[in-house]
Design an enzyme around this catalytic site. Structure first.
Site, PDB file in Angstrom:
ATOM      1  N   GLY A   1      28.630  13.700-113.776  1.00 28.38           N
ATOM      2  CA  GLY A   1      27.865  14.812-113.220  1.00 28.38           C
ATOM      3  C   GLY A   1      26.382  14.503-113.092  1.00 28.38           C
ATOM      4  O   GLY A   1      25.542  15.377-113.204  1.00 28.38           O
TER       5      GLY A   1
ATOM      6  N   SER B   1      29.499  10.815-130.569  1.00 31.46           N
ATOM      7  CA  SER B   1      28.254  10.419-129.899  1.00 31.46           C
ATOM      8  C   SER B   1      28.067   8.900-129.798  1.00 31.46           C
ATOM      9  O   SER B   1      27.089   8.441-129.216  1.00 31.46           O
ATOM     10  CB  SER B   1      27.056  11.023-130.626  1.00 31.46           C
TER      11      SER B   1
ATOM     12  N   GLN C   1      25.221   6.633-127.814  1.00 32.51           N
ATOM     13  CA  GLN C   1      24.233   5.791-128.510  1.00 32.51           C
ATOM     14  C   GLN C   1      24.213   4.384-127.918  1.00 32.51           C
ATOM     15  O   GLN C   1      23.153   3.795-127.701  1.00 32.51           O
ATOM     16  CB  GLN C   1      24.574   5.683-129.997  1.00 32.51           C
TER      17      GLN C   1
ATOM     18  N   VAL D   1      30.653  24.485-116.998  1.00 31.20           N
ATOM     19  CA  VAL D   1      30.288  25.825-116.537  1.00 31.20           C
ATOM     20  C   VAL D   1      31.342  26.290-115.531  1.00 31.20           C
ATOM     21  O   VAL D   1      32.022  25.462-114.923  1.00 31.20           O
ATOM     22  CB  VAL D   1      28.882  25.843-115.881  1.00 31.20           C
TER      23      VAL D   1
ATOM     24  N   CYS E   1      36.736  17.924 -86.712  1.00 28.64           N
ATOM     25  CA  CYS E   1      36.595  16.548 -86.219  1.00 28.64           C
ATOM     26  C   CYS E   1      37.954  15.941 -85.827  1.00 28.64           C
ATOM     27  O   CYS E   1      38.458  16.283 -84.772  1.00 28.64           O
ATOM     28  CB  CYS E   1      35.820  15.696 -87.206  1.00 28.64           C
TER      29      CYS E   1
ATOM     30  N   GLY F   1      40.680  16.775 -86.976  1.00 27.26           N
ATOM     31  CA  GLY F   1      41.516  17.981 -86.880  1.00 27.26           C
ATOM     32  C   GLY F   1      41.343  18.671 -85.529  1.00 27.26           C
ATOM     33  O   GLY F   1      42.286  19.246 -84.978  1.00 27.26           O
TER      34      GLY F   1
ATOM     35  N   HIS G   1      30.924  18.708 -87.625  1.00 27.27           N
ATOM     36  CA  HIS G   1      31.257  19.024 -89.023  1.00 27.27           C
ATOM     37  C   HIS G   1      30.329  20.131 -89.541  1.00 27.27           C
ATOM     38  O   HIS G   1      29.308  19.823 -90.178  1.00 27.27           O
ATOM     39  CB  HIS G   1      31.023  17.801 -89.911  1.00 27.27           C
TER      40      HIS G   1
ATOM     41  N   GLU H   1      30.542  21.895 -92.025  1.00 26.78           N
ATOM     42  CA  GLU H   1      30.475  21.969 -93.494  1.00 26.78           C
ATOM     43  C   GLU H   1      29.184  21.387 -94.065  1.00 26.78           C
ATOM     44  O   GLU H   1      28.729  21.805 -95.127  1.00 26.78           O
ATOM     45  CB  GLU H   1      31.687  21.259 -94.121  1.00 26.78           C
TER      46      GLU H   1
HETATM   47  N1  GLN Z   1      38.527   9.336 -86.158  1.00 29.72           N
HETATM   48  C1  GLN Z   1      37.857  10.280 -85.318  1.00 29.72           C
HETATM   49  C2  GLN Z   1      36.718   9.645 -84.531  1.00 29.72           C
HETATM   50  O1  GLN Z   1      36.240   8.606 -84.869  1.00 29.72           O
HETATM   51  C3  GLN Z   1      37.379  11.489 -86.097  1.00 29.72           C
HETATM   52  C4  GLN Z   1      36.386  11.170 -87.140  1.00 29.72           C
HETATM   53  C5  GLN Z   1      36.195  12.276 -88.134  1.00 29.72           C
HETATM   54  O2  GLN Z   1      37.094  13.084 -88.381  1.00 29.72           O
HETATM   55  N2  GLN Z   1      35.040  12.309 -88.769  1.00 29.72           N
HETATM   56  O3  GLN Z   1      36.280  10.189 -83.568  1.00 29.72           O
END
Ligand code: GLN
Length: 538
Positions: free
Chosen positions: A16, A189, A193, A242, A382, A384, A508, A510
């Site tokens: 972490g 510990s 150490q 946590v 992407c 997907g 992406h 995200e």
């Molecule tokens: N393999 C795909 C590409 O290169 C998608 C890449 C990805 O999902 N980041 O376009």
């Protein structure tokens, strides 16, 4: 002039360090100080883009198109700042620069060595980031574990920085594991150490010690760590488990860590203002209800491979007072046992994850078809997204042999193909379509209601894309192209009619999601998962 905090780790990796580094940044931020963070990765790859996500976890993409370590994602999410590719330094980058300079003749007459040439380059890079970002404190996390051969030059460089920058301008934080023995329930510990001894052996005396332990440190263990670690007990802290990673900075600050750091760096100790962050942390706790999400991919055994997507879903859940519960679907298993696809009906939403290559790709297409036909909320990201276009072409338009040329270069219907500008690209490192690009959103679409605006910037990482030749036939058959790139060269978002939520994105989203400010498509997706859950219960 910036001050520097160096974070090192001991005993084993994955203790972490990234979350700790981000948490230290937060403690400074809430006291009014500006911070930035550098992650040092001691591997020889120039960047994370060419590594296996199965081993190394997700490749995090920055605004400027850096393919970086996933810790940069933690830093961005905790600190709500945008980092650049300069914030991730690797051995590969350092050596490449030094060797280039040597070839240019910049070291003419001298024998080029790890000390001083490599260490000088490391220090130069760190100072460059500090100066460019114009901040009060630069945090530097050194990847790996003290004692690793490959991280030695980095440790040596930061050791030198203590001398050059001065005692009150540098701070060493060392985190290591304190295991608890199953049988005796004792906190041990000794490994900690030993890792401190390892640090001292190379000339670094840590200023702050952080024990990574499941529970708060016992007084006696803390005393021992302080004694053997050669720091006062008020410089020993515990990063215990946590309920939510975003709570860690608050917990560490309660132990006095923020005050200690500020004092030690001779910064004015202003009153920390935690109110905003606390309400964000509370929002994660205020989620009694759950939604079940099927996460379809091929690296599902290492959840770190999809870190930012998991976090983005949690951010969206917290906003809507639900917590996402993940079902990790290895899509190769759907291929082996096609009847098992019906298990997807138990979920409130289906995500088909980003990825590369053939393995599990037909299983992903099966999951998309199932989501489309059974009207289960679907979000493709992407790869997907690309496979959603392939699925539509095969099963709605009726071209059964449609594919992406990434998997079948000779397909009769290359509906997904190498981007034109990629055709002559020979080198595979850092050459994808990378980073932030503007997307134009079509009015009256799901995408428009998700984002609530006409244009948006999202980050990209791909080499393939929708083949423009197929756009007319896709549209004639009902595929809605709801987002295109600003230069009209790339299809960015697709969706279909008569479905509660069927949305896929070449980008992406995200990577830009933040706690308290979830990414719009993730929010829209979770909303529709909640609707499905309600409908099932009715
Ligand atoms: N393999 C795909 C590409 O290169 C998608 C890449 C990805 O999902 N980041 O376009």
């Amino acid at each position: 002039m910036s001050k520097f905090i160096f974070v090192t780790g001991g005993v084993l990796s994955s203790v972490g360090k990234g979350i700790l580094t981000a948490s230290i940044g937060k403690m400074l931020q809430v006291r009014g100080y500006s911070v930035s963070v550098v992650k040092i990765d001691p591997y020889v790859n120039v960047d994370a883009g060419t590594m296996n996500p199965y081993i190394h976890g997700e490749v995090f993409v920055t605004e400027d198109g850096g393919e970086t370590d996933l810790d940069l994602g933690h830093y961005e999410r905790f600190l709500d700042i945008n980092l650049s590719k300069l914030n991730n330094i690797t051995t590969g980058q350092i050596y490449a620069t030094v060797i280039e300079k040597e070839r240019r003749g910049e070291y003419l007459g001298s024998c080029v060595q790890i000390i001083p040439h490599i260490t000088d380059e490391i220090k130069r890079r760190l100072r460059e980031v500090a100066n460019k970002s114009n901040i009060d404190v630069l945090l530097v996390e050194i990847g790996g574990t003290v004692g690793d051969i490959e991280s030695l030059p980095f440790f040596e460089a930061v050791r030198q920085m203590r001398l050059e920058e001065g005692y009150y301008n540098t701070l060493f934080v060392h985190i290591a594991l304190v295991p608890i023995l199953d049988v005796t329930h004792e906190q041990k510990s000794k490994p900690f150490q030993h890792s401190i001894q390892e640090l001292r052996r190379i000339g670094i005396q840590p200023d702050i010690l952080v024990a990574r332990c499941r529970t708060q440190l016992d007084k006696e263990v803390k005393r021992k760590i302080s004694l053997f670690g050669n720091v006062t007990p008020d410089a020993v802290f515990t990063s215990y488990d946590v309920d939510n990673i975003y709570a860690l900075p608050i917990e560490l600050d309660k132990q006095g860590m923020g005050d200690y750091i500020v004092k030690r760096l001779m910064l004015n100790n202003t009153m920390p203002n935690w109110s905003e962050w606390k309400s964000i942390v509370e929002s994660f706790r205020d989620t009694k209800d759950k939604v079940k999400i099927a996460m379809c991919g091929k690296y599902t055994k290492l959840i770190d491979s999809y870190m930012s997507i998991v976090e983005a879903l949690k951010h969206a859940g917290a906003k809507l007072k639900v917590s996402p519960e993940f079902g990790w679907i290895e899509t190769t298993e759907l291929e082996e046992d096609p009847l098992s696809i019906s298990k997807l009906s138990d979920y409130h939403g289906i995500i088909v994850l980003p990825g590369f290559g053939v393995r599990g790709s037909e299983g992903k297409i099966m999951a998309i078809k199932y989501a489309r036909e059974n009207k289960i909320p679907f979000f493709g990201i992407c790869f997907g997204f690309q496979l959603a276009v392939v699925e539509f072409m095969r099963n709605v338009v009726g071209y059964k042999e449609a594919h992406t040329t990434e998997i079948n270069p000779d397909t009769k219907y290359p509906v997904i193909d190498l981007l034109p500008e990629q055709k002559n690209v020979m080198k595979l490192g850092g050459t994808m379509r990378l980073g932030s690009y503007k997307i134009i959103i079509k009015e009256g679409t799901l995408a428009h209601s998700i984002y609530g605006c006409n244009e948006v910037f999202e980050r990209h990482r791909h080499r393939y894309g929708v083949n423009p030749e197929y756009i007319p036939i896709l549209e004639e058959n009902g595929l809605i192209i709801s987002g295109i790139s600003y230069d009209e060269k790339n299809v960015e978002f697709i969706e279909i009619k008569n479905h509660p939520f069927f949305f896929a994105s070449q980008a992406h989203p995200e990577f830009k999601s933040r706690p308290g400010r979830p990414s719009p498509p993730f929010l829209g997706f979770i909303k529709s998962c909640i609707e499905r859950k309600k409908a099932i219960q009715r």
